[in-house]
Design a protein around this motif. Sequence first.
Motif, PDB file in Angstrom:
ATOM      1  N   GLU A   1      89.234  -5.282  14.707  1.00  0.00           N
ATOM      2  CA  GLU A   1      90.520  -5.472  14.025  1.00  0.00           C
ATOM      3  C   GLU A   1      90.837  -6.947  13.796  1.00  0.00           C
ATOM      4  N   ALA A   2      90.646  -7.753  14.828  1.00  0.00           N
ATOM      5  CA  ALA A   2      90.996  -9.174  14.717  1.00  0.00           C
ATOM      6  C   ALA A   2      90.174  -9.827  13.611  1.00  0.00           C
ATOM      7  N   LEU A   3      88.904  -9.454  13.550  1.00  0.00           N
ATOM      8  CA  LEU A   3      88.015 -10.010  12.537  1.00  0.00           C
ATOM      9  C   LEU A   3      88.461  -9.576  11.138  1.00  0.00           C
ATOM     10  N   ALA A   4      88.799  -8.313  11.002  1.00  0.00           N
ATOM     11  CA  ALA A   4      89.266  -7.802   9.709  1.00  0.00           C
ATOM     12  C   ALA A   4      90.530  -8.533   9.282  1.00  0.00           C
ATOM     13  N   ARG A   5      91.437  -8.746  10.233  1.00  0.00           N
ATOM     14  CA  ARG A   5      92.674  -9.460   9.913  1.00  0.00           C
ATOM     15  C   ARG A   5      92.385 -10.885   9.456  1.00  0.00           C
ATOM     16  N   GLU A   6      91.460 -11.532  10.176  1.00  0.00           N
ATOM     17  CA  GLU A   6      91.145 -12.931   9.831  1.00  0.00           C
ATOM     18  C   GLU A   6      90.559 -13.024   8.424  1.00  0.00           C
ATOM     19  N   LEU A   7      89.689 -12.050   8.084  1.00  0.00           N
ATOM     20  CA  LEU A   7      89.084 -12.042   6.748  1.00  0.00           C
ATOM     21  C   LEU A   7      90.132 -11.874   5.654  1.00  0.00           C
TER      22      LEU A   7
ATOM     23  N   TYR B   1      70.460   0.324   1.787  1.00  0.00           N
ATOM     24  CA  TYR B   1      71.671   0.610   2.560  1.00  0.00           C
ATOM     25  C   TYR B   1      71.660  -0.259   3.808  1.00  0.00           C
ATOM     26  N   ASP B   2      71.768  -1.558   3.635  1.00  0.00           N
ATOM     27  CA  ASP B   2      71.666  -2.462   4.780  1.00  0.00           C
ATOM     28  C   ASP B   2      72.975  -3.215   4.978  1.00  0.00           C
ATOM     29  N   LEU B   3      73.447  -3.238   6.209  1.00  0.00           N
ATOM     30  CA  LEU B   3      74.607  -4.070   6.540  1.00  0.00           C
ATOM     31  C   LEU B   3      74.072  -5.389   7.100  1.00  0.00           C
ATOM     32  N   ASP B   4      73.432  -6.147   6.197  1.00  0.00           N
ATOM     33  CA  ASP B   4      72.701  -7.344   6.637  1.00  0.00           C
ATOM     34  C   ASP B   4      73.649  -8.538   6.735  1.00  0.00           C
ATOM     35  N   ILE B   5      74.519  -8.488   7.732  1.00  0.00           N
ATOM     36  CA  ILE B   5      75.511  -9.567   7.901  1.00  0.00           C
ATOM     37  C   ILE B   5      75.576 -10.062   9.340  1.00  0.00           C
ATOM     38  N   CYS B   6      76.084 -11.266   9.481  1.00  0.00           N
ATOM     39  CA  CYS B   6      76.249 -11.881  10.792  1.00  0.00           C
ATOM     40  C   CYS B   6      77.334 -12.947  10.631  1.00  0.00           C
TER      41      CYS B   6
ATOM     42  N   VAL C   1      77.886 -24.279  16.704  1.00  0.00           N
ATOM     43  CA  VAL C   1      78.097 -23.069  15.927  1.00  0.00           C
ATOM     44  C   VAL C   1      78.073 -21.887  16.887  1.00  0.00           C
ATOM     45  N   ARG C   2      79.044 -20.996  16.772  1.00  0.00           N
ATOM     46  CA  ARG C   2      79.125 -19.908  17.759  1.00  0.00           C
ATOM     47  C   ARG C   2      79.074 -18.547  17.092  1.00  0.00           C
ATOM     48  N   LEU C   3      78.437 -17.653  17.792  1.00  0.00           N
ATOM     49  CA  LEU C   3      78.258 -16.288  17.280  1.00  0.00           C
ATOM     50  C   LEU C   3      79.557 -15.503  17.441  1.00  0.00           C
ATOM     51  N   VAL C   4      79.985 -14.849  16.348  1.00  0.00           N
ATOM     52  CA  VAL C   4      81.218 -14.062  16.374  1.00  0.00           C
ATOM     53  C   VAL C   4      80.931 -12.566  16.299  1.00  0.00           C
ATOM     54  N   PHE C   5      80.070 -12.184  15.360  1.00  0.00           N
ATOM     55  CA  PHE C   5      79.836 -10.747  15.168  1.00  0.00           C
ATOM     56  C   PHE C   5      78.459 -10.495  14.560  1.00  0.00           C
ATOM     57  N   ALA C   6      77.768  -9.506  15.105  1.00  0.00           N
ATOM     58  CA  ALA C   6      76.527  -9.032  14.490  1.00  0.00           C
ATOM     59  C   ALA C   6      76.461  -7.527  14.693  1.00  0.00           C
ATOM     60  N   PRO C   7      76.109  -6.758  13.672  1.00  0.00           N
ATOM     61  CA  PRO C   7      75.909  -5.321  13.881  1.00  0.00           C
ATOM     62  C   PRO C   7      74.541  -5.090  14.531  1.00  0.00           C
ATOM     63  N   GLU C   8      74.204  -3.864  14.813  1.00  0.00           N
ATOM     64  CA  GLU C   8      72.898  -3.525  15.365  1.00  0.00           C
ATOM     65  C   GLU C   8      71.816  -3.812  14.317  1.00  0.00           C
ATOM     66  N   GLN C   9      70.649  -4.271  14.778  1.00  0.00           N
ATOM     67  CA  GLN C   9      69.583  -4.559  13.810  1.00  0.00           C
ATOM     68  C   GLN C   9      69.189  -3.310  13.015  1.00  0.00           C
ATOM     69  N   GLN C  10      69.285  -2.163  13.673  1.00  0.00           N
ATOM     70  CA  GLN C  10      68.966  -0.882  13.025  1.00  0.00           C
ATOM     71  C   GLN C  10      69.714  -0.707  11.701  1.00  0.00           C
TER      72      GLN C  10
ATOM     73  N   PHE D   1      83.866  -4.735   4.866  1.00  0.00           N
ATOM     74  CA  PHE D   1      85.226  -4.503   5.350  1.00  0.00           C
ATOM     75  C   PHE D   1      85.362  -3.123   5.989  1.00  0.00           C
ATOM     76  N   GLU D   2      84.828  -2.128   5.306  1.00  0.00           N
ATOM     77  CA  GLU D   2      84.903  -0.752   5.819  1.00  0.00           C
ATOM     78  C   GLU D   2      84.250  -0.635   7.200  1.00  0.00           C
ATOM     79  N   SER D   3      83.074  -1.237   7.356  1.00  0.00           N
ATOM     80  CA  SER D   3      82.364  -1.068   8.633  1.00  0.00           C
ATOM     81  C   SER D   3      83.008  -1.891   9.749  1.00  0.00           C
ATOM     82  N   ILE D   4      83.440  -3.103   9.429  1.00  0.00           N
ATOM     83  CA  ILE D   4      84.082  -3.924  10.463  1.00  0.00           C
ATOM     84  C   ILE D   4      85.322  -3.221  11.000  1.00  0.00           C
TER      85      ILE D   4
END
Lengths: 691, 691
Positions: free
Chosen positions: B678-684, B209-214, B184-193, B668-671
């Motif tokens: 961009e590539a990630l948004a396109r893939e989604l 107001y959390d962007l709790d995604i990975c 399993v490989r890491l693709v994207f994580a925002p800042e923990q903040q 979507f907005e933050s990515i």
Amino acid sequence: MKHFLTLALLLSLSAANADEGMWLYNQPPRALLRQNHKFDATDAWLEHLQKSSVRFNSGGSGSFVSEEGLLISNHHVGADALQKLSTKEKNYLREGFYARNQRQELKCFDLELNVLESIEDVTPRVNAALPAKADVDTAFAARRKIIAEIEKESLAKTGLRSDVVTLWQGGAYHLYCYKRYTDVRLVFAPEQQIAFFGGDPDNFEFPRYDLDICLFRAYENGKPVKVKHFLRFSPEGVKDGELVFVSGHPGKTSRLLTVAELENIRDQALPFRLGSLKQREVLLSNWSTRSEENARRAKKVLFGIQNSRKAFDGRLAGLLDPELFSSKVRAEDKFKQSLHNSSNSREMGAINAYATIEEATKVLSAQYKRYVMLEEAQAFNCESFQIARALLRAGEEFPKANGDRLREFFDSSKTSLELALFSGKPIYTDLEIVALADSLTFFVAEFGANNALVRKVLAGKSPRERAAELINTTKVRDVKLRKELYEKGAQAVSAAKDPMIELARLVDADARALRTVYDDQNEAKQQAHAAIARSRNALRGTNGYPDATGTLRLSFGVVKGYEENGKQVPALTSIGGIFARSAEMNNESPFNLPGSWEKAKPRLNLQTPFNFVSTCDIIGGNSGSPVVNREGEFVGIIFDGNLQSLPWDYAFSDKQGRATSVSSAAIFESIKNIYGAEALARELMKAPSGK
Amino acid sequence: MKHFLTLALLLSLSAANADEGMWLYNQPPRALLRQNHKFDATDAWLEHLQKSSVRFNSGGSGSFVSEEGLLISNHHVGADALQKLSTKEKNYLREGFYARNQRQELKCFDLELNVLESIEDVTPRVNAALPAKADVDTAFAARRKIIAEIEKESLAKTGLRSDVVTLWQGGAYHLYCYKRYTDVRLVFAPEQQIAFFGGDPDNFEFPRYDLDICLFRAYENGKPVKVKHFLRFSPEGVKDGELVFVSGHPGKTSRLLTVAELENIRDQALPFRLGSLKQREVLLSNWSTRSEENARRAKKVLFGIQNSRKAFDGRLAGLLDPELFSSKVRAEDKFKQSLHNSSNSREMGAINAYATIEEATKVLSAQYKRYVMLEEAQAFNCESFQIARALLRAGEEFPKANGDRLREFFDSSKTSLELALFSGKPIYTDLEIVALADSLTFFVAEFGANNALVRKVLAGKSPRERAAELINTTKVRDVKLRKELYEKGAQAVSAAKDPMIELARLVDADARALRTVYDDQNEAKQQAHAAIARSRNALRGTNGYPDATGTLRLSFGVVKGYEENGKQVPALTSIGGIFARSAEMNNESPFNLPGSWEKAKPRLNLQTPFNFVSTCDIIGGNSGSPVVNREGEFVGIIFDGNLQSLPWDYAFSDKQGRATSVSSAAIFESIKNIYGAEALARELMKAPSGK
């Protein structure tokens, strides 16, 4: 003393000349000082230091440093006063304070200071009052009565605060008379950021860089008091290797406890206290992060909790150190052996005293958690409950004869009691609810939700609901009402039907029963310790010092670094060092510097000594104690001990353990060159009048 | 189900149509969905959602969101992987990560993902294997054996991970077969903040107001997997009032426990766990403040502790809420009455099952602390001990017949065991020492320093010294050595004389004995619960859902705000709201925004929905679960529940309790507009091939 020197020897390679001891002013270590340091402690030298020393009844020590009643203590001792004076708009605890003249000085809430005027040995009179072969219950009542009588008599005669102090765990009783100050005003405090630079992470560590000071002025009849005894301020501070003295009020040590008592502390008391402290630390840390105002309201309490937690962790580590503990066991075994070998029947009898103490410890241990929860009121951990109980019990106790009351209601305690009870300090409803809900939850967890008393206390509600209901409906936070109920007495207290007072009433039978168990078992222990003390004196001489009792003591030692992890830790830090330390920690809280320091940096003498360590024997309560040199000059102020000093509660060792102080040099440099407090600097440097 | 609807009714005024339930995919709530929401859950719709759902074996849920094996979970679920990939120089957990192409994707340590392929009811086969009237010890052994057999058989036949899951506390046994991914490989994580904006103070709160995604990608044979089932990503997210579904892996609920079991949790288990959590929280918080690197090393563990502590505090508050608890008591009394009134002897016999459970609970309770300390190894709380014990027991267990081994050493568990045991994740010596010293101290506090086992464990040293010695001398942190000892077996493990393995050996007889007590008493409880379940089904029908078991479940509910302290909390927050919240908290940690957000603000659509709450029934383990709409589109991701949802462990109520999600619109907005991915948004946004 020999007993302890032996112990210290086991603990430390360099302890042969250990500067151990928290000495009584009426039994000073003259011989030791002469022998080890060629210092002659004259009566005049001692009297001057004694009467320049000040006890903060909020917990801590201090000293007069000018003829005009100016006195200095630690910021963390003054924190209680600073917290009570602060509001959302004016946060003196965080921002600091400076009164440019006496009109600007701020009167503190409920702050009482004591200056020791005299000591009298009343042991024969106390012991003579006990009927022969009385059971412990009778003995306790008789002892309480005679103590109340002595205190009341002395108060009437001298007008001074008069306390009978139990020394040597019951081996002696001394009457301490104090000049009392209750009008105390805030003069100067730096920002908490610099007073407690490094925060909880650096607490009990060294090297340190803390300007942990706070200045007050004592008033009488609306005017600054003229004091005869105050310490001359040295702007130079101390040098490495110098002999120094500490005069302060160490709160409590446990060096003379038996192994059975220490085992109980190690296996029960400390773990339980630590669990409760950590529970409260998590609660208040979290609550504090929710808003700046929450943080302000909880600041002082949270600091106290974190400070105790770190100290208790260190003490527990001390008791879990087999070297320390087995030396205690060996010393006790050896002493018992010498009792056994004695031809004197009294000495042989003292062996039984150990069994008595062990038995009493067992009884106390079985009731320990209930006692802490109910009589110490940890189940109801909020200011409102404390007030409610004081009102309830005042109504019940004062009609009794003086000597039959609970000790805190003796006539001799009345002034202090009323000062605290009628304090107009702010009490915050939100913090009260959060704290009470948490402690009620702790109470339920300890007793179980099906416990009959728990059910009565919760009255069919959850801890959170019940806490909110109690805090929101009680009226005890109204000082006028408090005064009224206090003056009118039990019937009025009853008629008020205040929910918090009724809660206090609900648990009072249980709480008082536990108090009786405690008083009786402690009486049994006192008698046993007295027997041990008599035999020790007979076998080893009387030249020692008793465990700390929150009363004035003299310690001495040298300014001296130590070795840690193979590296030498120097005795002194400098003002320059704090800028380096702050940079090393990315200037991030709690290692960020206040703006005042950043701004002043170019004009500071960076070589100025900042903090230093010494081998002086101290413990909690010594915070704010003056450090003086041979000439009796103020050269620094105690504010901490290092981690290795924490086990000093049980045994002193100067192998690595050190007392930590702010140098008077740093105090002078910062007052003048950072805070521009010219008038204050001048006052500190003013010679006594007539000199 | 009726039983629970009744209960929910007692708890909540609006519960008549409560969207309660964590439903089995093989027993979906078709009738309820049709009746309450006019929704028809077709087989195809269910299969697609099931096979798009992913279990994180590190704890948590997720879902495929592209045909190329791209999958999404929470940042706090991914945190374990982020922590293990981070170094002092590259702190991905704090700073975030984005792989612009597949070559940049980072392979995670020991991360295993499971996708549920099939469920089979094996209850008759499991129960048939038990000899009639066997004692619990024999019954437990027989049950363990047949489960091992079924799992091994299935693994051989399908090649899929095969787990027999105990449902209804023993009422049923289902075989779950999973496709397993270990690359399993890491693709994207925002800042923990921003992932954990508001930190511990805002955890379990709303508005949020959390962007709790990975985002990760599953690989096989070095290439991204092509998945047939993945969720179409909706860039619009949800609307207030909309019906939504959650497909995830709730870890554990306790809704079907008896009153005796709940009392034990309330009065013993939760308080003890909380004490231990708070002790560790204080330790690691303090250690973290000492340096940035300390903070980085402890981050993930500390987050986990704080998260559990807050959840457990909320659960305890739930059990201490008399409304909740008395409804449990009433429901049980009522059901017992209906058993009593039944003419059927089996139903009448089920009353005895309650007594059996109470008895077993008492036996377990008496051993509870010892079990937690020794078998759960809380006395030796460090990674090195876990590894040492795994090596020790692997050597002892593998030579046994498959069905006679401890469950974690079944042949069917081997792949997961080895993945964890041979992980090359970093283990920090300093953190190991600090953690072990603290837990050894806790161990001594619980057992007493004179306890024989404590003395053996400490070997004449203090907890700190012993911890340092053990951690500094053990070699189990060397992966190569681990592999060697594991492969060579018991004799090699013994010959290694590794001090940590020898410690594990020292306590293993006690630990295994406790494990046996637990296994046997839990077998007794399972049989009793099975009897209750049979009677409940007979009296009330079979259309319910079992307690959560860490396996895939379907929940549903509506996007809906709630009332709190007399105010309406809206269901959705917006991206604009986070800037206001940050300003309100003076932009101070943990309410400060990462630079990326500050910079992007002008080009963001501030109206974009950010987080939202719904009435979906979730619990810990659901973190990262996809939220889908009627069309099965990905419209959000579960990351939390509010404080009022914490008692859901024991009973669901949608009066105030809510599940909290990140809206896919904010993702979507933050990515696109913050991270420029961009590539990630396109893939989604890419449609499935062939559509």
